[in-house]
Design an enzyme around this catalytic site. Structure first.
Site, PDB file in Angstrom:
ATOM      1  N   HIS A 156       0.887  -1.312   0.099  1.00 29.36           N
ATOM      2  CA  HIS A 156      -0.128   0.106   0.001  1.00 29.36           C
ATOM      3  C   HIS A 156       0.863   1.312   0.063  1.00 29.36           C
ATOM      4  CE1 HIS A 156      -3.285   2.647   1.225  1.00 29.36           C
ATOM      5  NE2 HIS A 156      -2.300   3.094   1.974  1.00 29.36           N
ATOM      6  N   GLU A 157       1.974   1.423   1.027  1.00 26.36           N
ATOM      7  CA  GLU A 157       2.822   2.338   0.919  1.00 26.36           C
ATOM      8  C   GLU A 157       3.588   2.616  -0.483  1.00 26.36           C
ATOM      9  OE1 GLU A 157       2.340   4.434   3.049  1.00 26.36           O
ATOM     10  OE2 GLU A 157       1.098   3.147   4.401  1.00 26.36           O
ATOM     11  N   HIS A 213       1.632   4.222  -2.927  1.00 28.73           N
ATOM     12  CA  HIS A 213       1.793   5.833  -2.749  1.00 28.73           C
ATOM     13  C   HIS A 213       2.760   6.288  -3.504  1.00 28.73           C
ATOM     14  CE1 HIS A 213      -1.449   6.500  -0.266  1.00 28.73           C
ATOM     15  NE2 HIS A 213      -1.124   5.970   1.039  1.00 28.73           N
TER      16      HIS A 213
END
Length: 245
Positions: free
Chosen positions: A108-109, A112
């Site tokens: 998920h990071e 980003h």
């Protein structure tokens, strides 16, 4: 005497007050659930035996993203991506773990980081809003308190309105930031899941999806609470304006 049950200003204020408790409870449940789901799936190893950081590196390579640095951060679920120095920080419970939970959070990071590299609109907009919101957020409650006291406790209602208008503007910035955060977080999770469902077993990918969905609900709760605060500011401003007529 105004009818408190039909007057729109008072109805708006009443709605914002009544909904605060259930939204607050929803926020607590969402926060507890993300921890619960993460802990559950952070105890389930993936069949490949590959750890979260390696998955992240492969995810970035697949998307043609380079120049990302990695750092360790203490705590649990403190993982983050810092766009100012292109650094993905992974927590102790995630970085070296070859588990469903750790891989979902780490990727998920990475999502980003990919957003930033590809200049995803909402991610870029959120980044520009950060310094403005950080500066303005500390002014919200002082403006609200002064505006409320002057508007309802003294004869300086028009001055109170100025403070309430200012508070409403500041709260509007916070609401905009919270709104922009939603597609940013959902998109990062979607990118992570799209990649992981092709590299994990179906049941493992399903676990990742549950972890990412639970995390997303915390951002929904935050947006709902900010929306209610904005409606309360708006209602107080409308009430005070009507009192001054």
């Amino acid at each position: 005497m105004w009818d408190y049950f039909t007057d729109p200003e008072y109805m708006l204020y009443a709605i914002s007050i009544v909904l605060i408790i259930p939204v607050f409870i929803f926020g607590i449940i969402a926060s507890a659930r993300v921890s619960s789901v993460f802990n559950k799936y952070n105890g389930v190893r993936v069949s490949s035996g590959i750890n979260a950081e390696t998955y992240v590196r492969n995810f970035l390579i697949t998307n043609g993203v380079s120049g990302i640095r990695f750092a360790a951060v203490r705590g649990s679920l403190t993982d983050n991506f810092n766009p100012t120095n292109n650094t993905i920080s992974l927590s102790d419970s995630v970085r070296g773990a070859a588990t469903i939970g750790a891989i979902g959070v780490a990727c998920h990071e990475a999502g980003h980081a990919i957003q930033h590299a590809k200049k995803y609109f909402f991610s870029s907009a959120r980044l520009k809003l950060v310094p403005i919101v950080n500066f303005a957020s500390g002014m919200i409650w002082p403006l609200f308190i002064v505006g409320y006291v002057l508007g309802f406790g003294t004869t300086f209602g028009s001055i109170g309105n100025i403070f309430l208008y200012a508070g409403l503007a500041v709260m509007g910035l916070s609401l905009l930031f919270s709104l922009v955060t939603l597609p940013t977080e959902f998109n990062a999770s979607a990118r992570a899941y799209s990649y992981l469902k092709t590299t994990l077993l179906p049941e493992e990918a399903a676990g990742v999806r549950k972890v990412l969905t639970a995390a997303a609900m915390t951002y929904v709760a935050s947006f709902m609470m900010t929306s209610l605060q904005f409606l309360r500011f708006l209602a107080l401003l409308l009430i005070n304006t009507r009192r001054r007529r």
